[in-house]
Design a protein around this motif. Structure first.
Motif, PDB file in Angstrom:
ATOM      1  N   GLY A 128      36.355 137.362 101.902  1.00 59.66           N
ATOM      2  CA  GLY A 128      35.892 136.349 100.212  1.00 59.66           C
ATOM      3  C   GLY A 128      34.812 136.987  99.484  1.00 59.66           C
ATOM      4  O   GLY A 128      35.131 137.589  98.447  1.00 59.66           O
ATOM      5  N   TRP A 129      33.895 136.934 100.379  1.00 61.80           N
ATOM      6  CA  TRP A 129      32.940 137.757  99.591  1.00 61.80           C
ATOM      7  C   TRP A 129      33.303 139.220  99.393  1.00 61.80           C
ATOM      8  O   TRP A 129      32.618 139.257  98.258  1.00 61.80           O
ATOM      9  CB  TRP A 129      31.464 137.943 100.958  1.00 61.80           C
ATOM     10  N   ASP A 130      34.005 140.441 100.159  1.00 60.01           N
ATOM     11  CA  ASP A 130      33.908 141.862  99.481  1.00 60.01           C
ATOM     12  C   ASP A 130      34.874 141.808  98.281  1.00 60.01           C
ATOM     13  O   ASP A 130      34.878 142.040  97.615  1.00 60.01           O
ATOM     14  CB  ASP A 130      34.223 142.053 100.653  1.00 60.01           C
ATOM     15  N   THR A 162      36.136 129.528  91.461  1.00 60.29           N
ATOM     16  CA  THR A 162      37.050 129.201  92.812  1.00 60.29           C
ATOM     17  C   THR A 162      36.132 128.034  93.497  1.00 60.29           C
ATOM     18  O   THR A 162      36.026 127.695  94.998  1.00 60.29           O
ATOM     19  CB  THR A 162      35.550 130.450  93.238  1.00 60.29           C
ATOM     20  N   LEU A 163      34.232 127.551  92.544  1.00 61.05           N
ATOM     21  CA  LEU A 163      33.757 125.881  93.127  1.00 61.05           C
ATOM     22  C   LEU A 163      34.930 125.516  93.401  1.00 61.05           C
ATOM     23  O   LEU A 163      33.917 123.586  93.950  1.00 61.05           O
ATOM     24  CB  LEU A 163      32.813 126.276  91.587  1.00 61.05           C
ATOM     25  N   GLY A 198      32.610 132.032 100.218  1.00 61.57           N
ATOM     26  CA  GLY A 198      32.074 133.339  99.799  1.00 61.57           C
ATOM     27  C   GLY A 198      32.725 134.044  98.529  1.00 61.57           C
ATOM     28  O   GLY A 198      31.746 135.116  97.928  1.00 61.57           O
ATOM     29  N   MET A 199      33.420 133.701  97.981  1.00 62.89           N
ATOM     30  CA  MET A 199      34.028 134.146  97.361  1.00 62.89           C
ATOM     31  C   MET A 199      32.794 133.817  95.859  1.00 62.89           C
ATOM     32  O   MET A 199      32.485 133.729  95.040  1.00 62.89           O
ATOM     33  CB  MET A 199      35.490 133.807  96.578  1.00 62.89           C
ATOM     34  N   PHE A 200      31.791 131.964  96.001  1.00 65.20           N
ATOM     35  CA  PHE A 200      31.699 131.573  95.281  1.00 65.20           C
ATOM     36  C   PHE A 200      29.991 131.868  95.657  1.00 65.20           C
ATOM     37  O   PHE A 200      29.830 133.249  94.566  1.00 65.20           O
ATOM     38  CB  PHE A 200      31.499 130.244  95.725  1.00 65.20           C
ATOM     39  N   LEU A 201      29.794 132.476  96.473  1.00 69.52           N
ATOM     40  CA  LEU A 201      28.417 132.926  97.086  1.00 69.52           C
ATOM     41  C   LEU A 201      28.784 134.589  96.324  1.00 69.52           C
ATOM     42  O   LEU A 201      27.453 134.926  95.083  1.00 69.52           O
ATOM     43  CB  LEU A 201      28.158 132.889  97.833  1.00 69.52           C
ATOM     44  N   SER A 202      29.667 135.103  96.388  1.00 70.44           N
ATOM     45  CA  SER A 202      29.706 136.152  95.522  1.00 70.44           C
ATOM     46  C   SER A 202      29.382 136.690  94.045  1.00 70.44           C
ATOM     47  O   SER A 202      28.552 137.634  93.519  1.00 70.44           O
ATOM     48  CB  SER A 202      30.703 137.651  96.334  1.00 70.44           C
ATOM     49  N   GLY A 260      25.032 136.928  88.638  1.00 67.60           N
ATOM     50  CA  GLY A 260      23.235 137.241  87.986  1.00 67.60           C
ATOM     51  C   GLY A 260      22.468 139.174  88.009  1.00 67.60           C
ATOM     52  O   GLY A 260      21.819 139.048  87.144  1.00 67.60           O
ATOM     53  N   MET A 261      22.833 139.647  89.183  1.00 66.04           N
ATOM     54  CA  MET A 261      22.921 141.532  88.024  1.00 66.04           C
ATOM     55  C   MET A 261      23.716 141.483  87.219  1.00 66.04           C
ATOM     56  O   MET A 261      22.972 142.757  86.916  1.00 66.04           O
ATOM     57  CB  MET A 261      23.774 141.976  90.194  1.00 66.04           C
ATOM     58  N   SER A 262      24.402 140.740  86.792  1.00 62.04           N
ATOM     59  CA  SER A 262      25.099 141.446  85.411  1.00 62.04           C
ATOM     60  C   SER A 262      24.411 141.053  84.228  1.00 62.04           C
ATOM     61  O   SER A 262      24.742 141.705  83.595  1.00 62.04           O
ATOM     62  CB  SER A 262      26.752 140.802  85.327  1.00 62.04           C
ATOM     63  N   LEU A 263      23.668 140.436  84.439  1.00 65.16           N
ATOM     64  CA  LEU A 263      23.034 139.745  83.474  1.00 65.16           C
ATOM     65  C   LEU A 263      21.149 140.802  83.262  1.00 65.16           C
ATOM     66  O   LEU A 263      20.360 140.889  82.521  1.00 65.16           O
ATOM     67  CB  LEU A 263      21.914 138.412  83.708  1.00 65.16           C
ATOM     68  N   MET A 264      21.357 141.570  84.484  1.00 67.86           N
ATOM     69  CA  MET A 264      19.991 142.339  84.499  1.00 67.86           C
ATOM     70  C   MET A 264      20.528 143.947  83.444  1.00 67.86           C
ATOM     71  O   MET A 264      21.788 143.636  82.816  1.00 67.86           O
ATOM     72  CB  MET A 264      20.052 143.621  86.088  1.00 67.86           C
ATOM     73  N   ASP A 265      19.805 144.638  82.862  1.00 63.82           N
ATOM     74  CA  ASP A 265      19.627 145.387  82.257  1.00 63.82           C
ATOM     75  C   ASP A 265      20.321 146.876  82.206  1.00 63.82           C
ATOM     76  O   ASP A 265      21.757 147.405  81.541  1.00 63.82           O
ATOM     77  CB  ASP A 265      18.294 146.548  81.417  1.00 63.82           C
ATOM     78  N   SER A 266      20.666 147.199  83.454  1.00 64.12           N
ATOM     79  CA  SER A 266      21.122 148.103  84.478  1.00 64.12           C
ATOM     80  C   SER A 266      21.800 147.710  85.981  1.00 64.12           C
ATOM     81  O   SER A 266      20.968 147.782  86.238  1.00 64.12           O
ATOM     82  CB  SER A 266      20.263 149.033  84.654  1.00 64.12           C
TER      83      SER A 266
END
Length: 741
Positions: free
Chosen positions: A19-21, A574-575, A144-148, A154-160
């Motif tokens: 699910g994570w993948d 997913t939640l 796994g899907m939810f955590l991923s 969260g990473m998508s909110l970063m600049d790069s």
């Protein structure tokens, strides 16, 4: 049962990684396209996503046979290693070609986990909670899907945002999975028994069940090696031997079967009853409810007759014989024990001898008559062997009246079922005694309370005068009784070591046995229908529906971009699945698999029909979005409660031990092929027939699925795996007989 629960949770981490993948690649591909400039090359973009699917299909084709050869645990370890290595390679990935190789390795890990985790859990879980534990892969996959999704959001909110880091994080949970598979997960006890490694299997069962005495289940696993033989359905009336009243005519001595309890002086009598068994009647003519249903599979009725008549106490404990312990605890006598393992046994001349036969090290819970490899004499003129391991020890203290003597000792095997054996001696025409050895699976029938009385409701108490138990029975030749060795040793029957039973290994010819073929029709059919029931289409359409509902506008007002908002929407979707899966885990062993399917599939049909109407009828943007959103949520909730986990659960339950891995691989291959067809046909169908047409087709498939489940899929809750496969064998042969008639 905490041992079995913890082992199932640890094994289900493999599905968490799947699910994570799946969720990670859905988010990372947005950034992979930009770096490698794949906007103009959609083929490579699709291949990056699909490569894991290709890997899963390739590995599935051979995983079943390999798992039957090497075992379930080694392949789970390999799966964790593949997850770990693929994560590291994806973290490195200097170009798109290395990324494709990493995705292929990842697919290998996914294929092994998805195929073998349900099998492993089914083979280690007790029957009473097998459905609950086998729903764990669905739950952990959604977790796994939810955590991923949360991580990628969260990473998508970063600049790069770094897609390499998104994909490479997979190595961390896969490392945990590797440690658990190496140091915590035991091998499947059923696989160990199939290879003759009895002491290892016993130790694993003791750990999983949390008790020392596992003799009943050990005997059951051995008997499971012989499923698919000639089986008859009979009925017995069981009563205390010393509690027959004056108005109850004692049966003829030749019809009696003596049952012995562990305490001295505790004995029961079983009397065969002709043509009265509820299960037997159901198997011949169908139950009153279903006998007029056209095309109803007799197998469904056969299974249903068990659950319809199951007493209220159900699978909470041993129903039939609360006083009974080991099959071989005969009144006034406890035979010595022996160790039985392939490393400690050798065949010597015409006899099978044990290293422990002289009373050396003992196996505390494997009683000697069950596991003896010594031949025995049934010629009255020959002296019985003095060694304790012979079948002659089963005939001490039995009733000897006329020309017949029978003895049965019983053991609980879960789900209200009891395992017993019967030895019969009769005088042949040549004056010599002839014998027969039969295995019996006993199940209490739902007789009126006055006839059960304290036998069920007050375990441990002496039954009152005149009470008896009515039990249906599956009677067949034991797995350890070999006609071939009987022919080699004309002095008497011989017990066969399981290693010899499994020496030939799984064969493609085994797939053509009536029971196995019947089970394959059920397993492959439900896997294909699950894939065409619309889950991929609804997942594909969910972001668009929620966007129409105004969720996207709300998120954009909060400063969240379109890419990040789609990830957050997927995480929320997913939640919503998690509490529904938790409810399904509770209901799986209470309501049953078949009942959940028959009650949730109509809801899927209704929600798909409403989605079609919402696409065709313009009720206003707000109304359409609201209705579509509600339908999507209900669809997801009902799918993960029924059609999501149950196909894998059923496929892990309905095949015999000797070919379970091979059959599971066939079912899993059907799953992956269906997944590929649906995934790649969806864009084409959306272009050709539009969204209403796609959902309409999915609704039709769901309707076909409901009919298939109603007519072909039996209820397997609370039944030992070996009993399930025996029922499939009986039902398939009787279905063939009814067709011929």
């Amino acid at each position: 049962m905490s041992g079995a629960v913890l082992v199932a949770v640890a094994a289900a981490i493999g599905n968490l990684l799947q699910g994570w993948d799946n969720a990670t690649i859905a988010g990372a591909v947005l950034y992979i396209k930009k770096e490698f400039d794949l906007e103009s090359n959609p083929t490579i973009e699709g291949l990056i996503v699909a490569m894991s699917l290709i890997g899963a299909v390739l590995i599935t084709t051979c995983s079943g046979g390999i798992s039957d050869w090497l075992g379930r645990r080694p392949l789970l370890i390999i799966s964790s290693v593949l997850y770990f290595v693929s994560g590291l390679v994806m973290l490195w990935s200097p170009n798109v070609y290395v990324l494709l190789v990493a995705r292929l390795l990842d697919g290998f890990g996914i294929g092994l986990a998805v195929t073998l985790v349900p099998v492993y859990i089914s083979e280690t879980a007790p029957p009473e909670i097998r459905g609950l534990l086998n729903t764990l892969p669905q739950f952990t996959g959604s977790v796994g899907m939810f955590l991923s999704y949360c991580m990628v959001f969260g990473m998508s909110l970063m600049d790069s945002p770094s897609w390499r880091l998104m994909l490479g994080v997979l190595s961390l949970p896969s490392l945990v999975y590797f440690v658990l598979t190496i140091f915590y997960l035991p091998e499947s006890p059923r696989w160990l028994v199939s290879k003759g490694r009895m002491l290892e299997a016993k130790q694993v069962l003791q750990r999983l069940r949390g008790r020392e005495d596992v003799s009943g289940e050990m005997a059951l696993l051995v008997e499971g090696l012989g499923a698919g033989g000639e089986t008859s359905i009979e009925e017995f009336v069981l009563c205390p031997a010393d509690e027959l009243t004056d108005d109850q005519e004692p049966p003829a001595e030749g019809d009696k079967i003596r049952l012995y309890g562990p305490q001295e002086g505790v004995s029961w009598v079983a009397r065969p009853v002709t043509g009265q068994s509820t299960i037997g009647l159901a198997s011949r003519a169908g139950s009153i409810i279903n006998q007029n249903v056209p095309l109803m599979d007799p197998l469904v009725t056969l299974f249903g007759s068990v659950h319809e008549k199951l007493p209220d106490a159900g699978s909470k404990g041993s129903m039939l014989f609360p006083h009974f312990g080991s099959m071989f605890s005969v009144a006034g006598q406890q035979p010595k024990h022996e160790e039985w393992d392939e490393e400690s046994l050798a065949r010597d001349g015409d006899d099978y001898m044990s290293d422990a036969a002289a009373g050396a090290d003992s196996d505390d819970n494997l009683e000697s008559p069950l596991i003896s490899r010594q031949t025995t004499s049934i010629d009255k003129d020959m002296a019985h062997p003095a060694a304790h391991g012979s079948l002659s020890s089963m005939r001490h203290d039995t009733m000897m009246q006329g020309n017949t003597a029978e003895q049965v000792d019983s053991m609980g095997i879960g789900g209200g079922w009891q395992l017993a054996w019967k030895w019969t001696e009769r005088e042949g025409q040549d004056g010599k005694t002839e014998g027969g050895f039969k295995r019996i699976y006993l199940h209490q029938e739902g007789v009126p309370g006055s006839r059960r009385g304290s036998l069920v409701s007050l375990p441990g108490e002496v039954p009152v005068v005149g009470e008896f138990i009515q039990a249906a029975a599956l009677v067949s030749q034991p797995a350890q009784y070999s006609r071939d060795i009987m022919n080699e040793h004309p002095v008497g029957p011989a017990m066969v070591h399981p290693a010899e039973t499994a020496a030939k290994g799984p064969s493609w010819t085994d797939l053509f046995e009536p029971g196995v073929k019947h089970a394959l029709v059920v397993g492959v059919g439900i896997q294909i229908l699950q894939q065409f029931s619309g889950i991929n289409g609804v997942l594909y359409y969910t972001p668009q529906i929620l966007e129409q509902a105004g969720v996207g506008i709300l998120l954009s007002n909060m400063g969240i971009g379109s890419a990040s908002s789609s990830l957050l929407i997927s995480a929320i979707t997913t939640l919503l699945m998690l509490p529904c899966i938790a409810i399904a885990m509770r209901l799986m062993d209470l309501s049953g698999r078949r009942t959940l399917l028959l009650n949730t599939i109509p809801v899927l049909i209704a929600t798909l029909a409403v989605l079609v109407l919402a696409s065709l009828v313009n009720m206003g943007a707000v109304a359409n979005a609201a209705i579509s959103t509600v339908c999507v949520v209900i669809y997801f909730c009902c799918f993960v409660m029924g059609f999501g986990p149950i196909p894998n659960i059923l496929c892990a339950e309905i095949f015999p031990t000797r070919v379970r891995g091979l059959c599971i691989a066939i079912c899993a291959l059907s799953f992956w092929i269906g997944d590929i067809i649906v995934t790649y046909s969806l864009p084409v169908m959306l272009t050709s027939i539009g969204l209403p047409g796609v959902f309409g087709m999915y609704a039709i498939v769901c309707a076909i699925s409901w009919v298939f489940v109603f007519l072909k899929v039996p209820e397997t809750k609370g039944m030992p795996l070996e009993v399930i496969t025996e029922f499939f064998s009986v039902g398939a042969k009787q279905a063939a007989a009814s067709k011929n008639n």
